[in-house]
Design a protein around this motif. Structure first.
Motif, PDB file in Angstrom:
ATOM      1  N   THR A   1       4.840  -2.804  -6.007  1.00 59.35           N
ATOM      2  CA  THR A   1       4.515  -2.393  -7.364  1.00 59.35           C
ATOM      3  C   THR A   1       5.314  -1.168  -7.778  1.00 59.35           C
ATOM      4  O   THR A   1       5.455  -0.218  -7.006  1.00 59.35           O
ATOM      5  CB  THR A   1       3.006  -2.086  -7.481  1.00 59.35           C
TER       6      THR A   1
ATOM      7  N   VAL B   1       0.371  -2.342  -3.120  1.00 60.52           N
ATOM      8  CA  VAL B   1      -0.861  -2.725  -3.798  1.00 60.52           C
ATOM      9  C   VAL B   1      -2.033  -2.381  -2.903  1.00 60.52           C
ATOM     10  O   VAL B   1      -1.996  -2.630  -1.716  1.00 60.52           O
ATOM     11  CB  VAL B   1      -0.875  -4.232  -4.115  1.00 60.52           C
ATOM     12  N   ARG B   2      -3.083  -1.785  -3.488  1.00 62.36           N
ATOM     13  CA  ARG B   2      -4.209  -1.351  -2.666  1.00 62.36           C
ATOM     14  C   ARG B   2      -4.899  -2.565  -2.072  1.00 62.36           C
ATOM     15  O   ARG B   2      -5.295  -3.478  -2.756  1.00 62.36           O
ATOM     16  CB  ARG B   2      -5.203  -0.553  -3.503  1.00 62.36           C
TER      17      ARG B   2
ATOM     18  N   ALA C   1      -5.077   0.099   2.846  1.00 57.67           N
ATOM     19  CA  ALA C   1      -3.949   0.705   2.124  1.00 57.67           C
ATOM     20  C   ALA C   1      -4.458   1.802   1.202  1.00 57.67           C
ATOM     21  O   ALA C   1      -5.533   1.693   0.628  1.00 57.67           O
ATOM     22  CB  ALA C   1      -3.209  -0.351   1.315  1.00 57.67           C
ATOM     23  N   ASP C   2      -3.702   2.846   1.067  1.00 56.29           N
ATOM     24  CA  ASP C   2      -4.052   3.902   0.134  1.00 56.29           C
ATOM     25  C   ASP C   2      -3.419   3.608  -1.210  1.00 56.29           C
ATOM     26  O   ASP C   2      -2.305   3.110  -1.282  1.00 56.29           O
ATOM     27  CB  ASP C   2      -3.530   5.254   0.631  1.00 56.29           C
ATOM     28  N   GLU C   3      -4.123   3.983  -2.243  1.00 56.11           N
ATOM     29  CA  GLU C   3      -3.586   3.790  -3.588  1.00 56.11           C
ATOM     30  C   GLU C   3      -2.727   4.985  -3.959  1.00 56.11           C
ATOM     31  O   GLU C   3      -2.993   5.636  -4.960  1.00 56.11           O
ATOM     32  CB  GLU C   3      -4.745   3.640  -4.583  1.00 56.11           C
ATOM     33  N   LYS C   4      -1.748   5.316  -3.144  1.00 56.67           N
ATOM     34  CA  LYS C   4      -0.959   6.471  -3.484  1.00 56.67           C
ATOM     35  C   LYS C   4       0.389   6.058  -4.033  1.00 56.67           C
ATOM     36  O   LYS C   4       0.993   5.085  -3.602  1.00 56.67           O
ATOM     37  CB  LYS C   4      -0.792   7.410  -2.296  1.00 56.67           C
ATOM     38  N   LEU C   5       0.795   6.817  -5.011  1.00 53.40           N
ATOM     39  CA  LEU C   5       2.063   6.583  -5.658  1.00 53.40           C
ATOM     40  C   LEU C   5       3.129   7.473  -5.045  1.00 53.40           C
ATOM     41  O   LEU C   5       2.865   8.611  -4.673  1.00 53.40           O
ATOM     42  CB  LEU C   5       1.967   6.909  -7.151  1.00 53.40           C
TER      43      LEU C   5
ATOM     44  N   PHE D   1       6.575   9.074  -6.236  1.00 56.68           N
ATOM     45  CA  PHE D   1       7.267   9.318  -7.491  1.00 56.68           C
ATOM     46  C   PHE D   1       8.728   9.648  -7.290  1.00 56.68           C
ATOM     47  O   PHE D   1       9.119  10.244  -6.273  1.00 56.68           O
ATOM     48  CB  PHE D   1       6.629  10.506  -8.228  1.00 56.68           C
TER      49      PHE D   1
END
Lengths: 111, 116
Positions: free
Chosen positions: B31, B96-97, B101-105, B107
């Motif tokens: 993603t 993707v969470r 999995a962590d929902e970390k972005l 950048f």
């Protein structure tokens, strides 16, 4: 509609002391919260997260506390170091892969 | 070997011009996102793509058109630039969470767009 609020735009803390950064949210559907740290001219970097089923998560000098009833979370940094000087963003997520960020708090660590 | 890289870092242009910002990630993530940080420091999502497919479009004007040629790239094209488009644009990626999995972005370093 500001769902995540960081009401303190800036904070100064003496080196070695505890830094406490606060964040309030309004969306009860958030089930995951994250803190990001940002240096000038760089993108935010992930720091620490907490699931809504927990009230505390610790990683080294960083601890995040979550108070769901108050819709409040805080990030504690102890001891604070000069390299911690940055802007800290709080963010909430409810599983739709769309983080909602606060406006950030600029932390300055005074040597 | 930057994880998420975006170019250019600075972009100064006149109103009415068309410009593009490129983004690439080498993390193997599914993603990718575009976020905009405005003058009030709000960091807001604009778009997200999962494996080249548009997932999120946050009521961004049609002048903004993301393009994902493959899952490692997400470019942003802006037509007829306006003064209000001046901001810092951040590209990001995430796995993707899912379970564990962590929902970390992750950048990129941002593109400072100034429309004169």
């Amino acid at each position: 509609d500001q769902q995540v609020k960081q009401n303190s735009p800036s904070l100064s803390v003496q080196e070695g002391r505890i830094s406490i950064l606060n964040c309030d949210y309004t969306n009860s559907m958030f089930d995951y919260f994250l803190w990001y740290k940002k240096y000038p001219a760089e993108g935010p970097t992930f720091l620490i997260s907490i699931s809504s089923i927990k009230d505390k998560n610790e990683d080294g000098r960083f601890t995040v506390f979550l108070n769901k009833s108050a819709k409040h979370l805080s990030l504690h940094i102890v001891p604070s170091q000069p390299g911690d000087s940055a802007v800290y963003f709080c963010a909430g997520d409810f599983g739709n892969e769309k983080l909602t960020f606060g406006t950030g708090t600029r932390l300055t660590i005074i040597p | 070997d930057t994880a998420v890289s975006q170019t250019p870092k600075y972009l100064v242009t006149q109103m009415g011009n068309d410009k593009s910002i490129k983004c690439e990630q080498n993390l193997g993530h599914d993603t990718m996102y575009w976020y905009k940080q405005d003058s009030k420091k709000f960091l807001k999502i604009m778009f997200s793509y999962n494996n080249k497919e548009l997932i999120i479009n946050e009521t961004v004007p049609n002048r903004f058109s993301p393009k994902s040629p493959d899952k490692a790239h997400l470019n942003l094209h802006i037509n007829s630039l306006e003064l209000g488009d001046s901001a810092v644009y951040f590209c990001a990626s995430s796995q993707v969470r899912g379970e564990g999995a962590d929902e970390k972005l992750f950048f990129g370093s941002g593109t400072q767009l100034s429309v004169l």
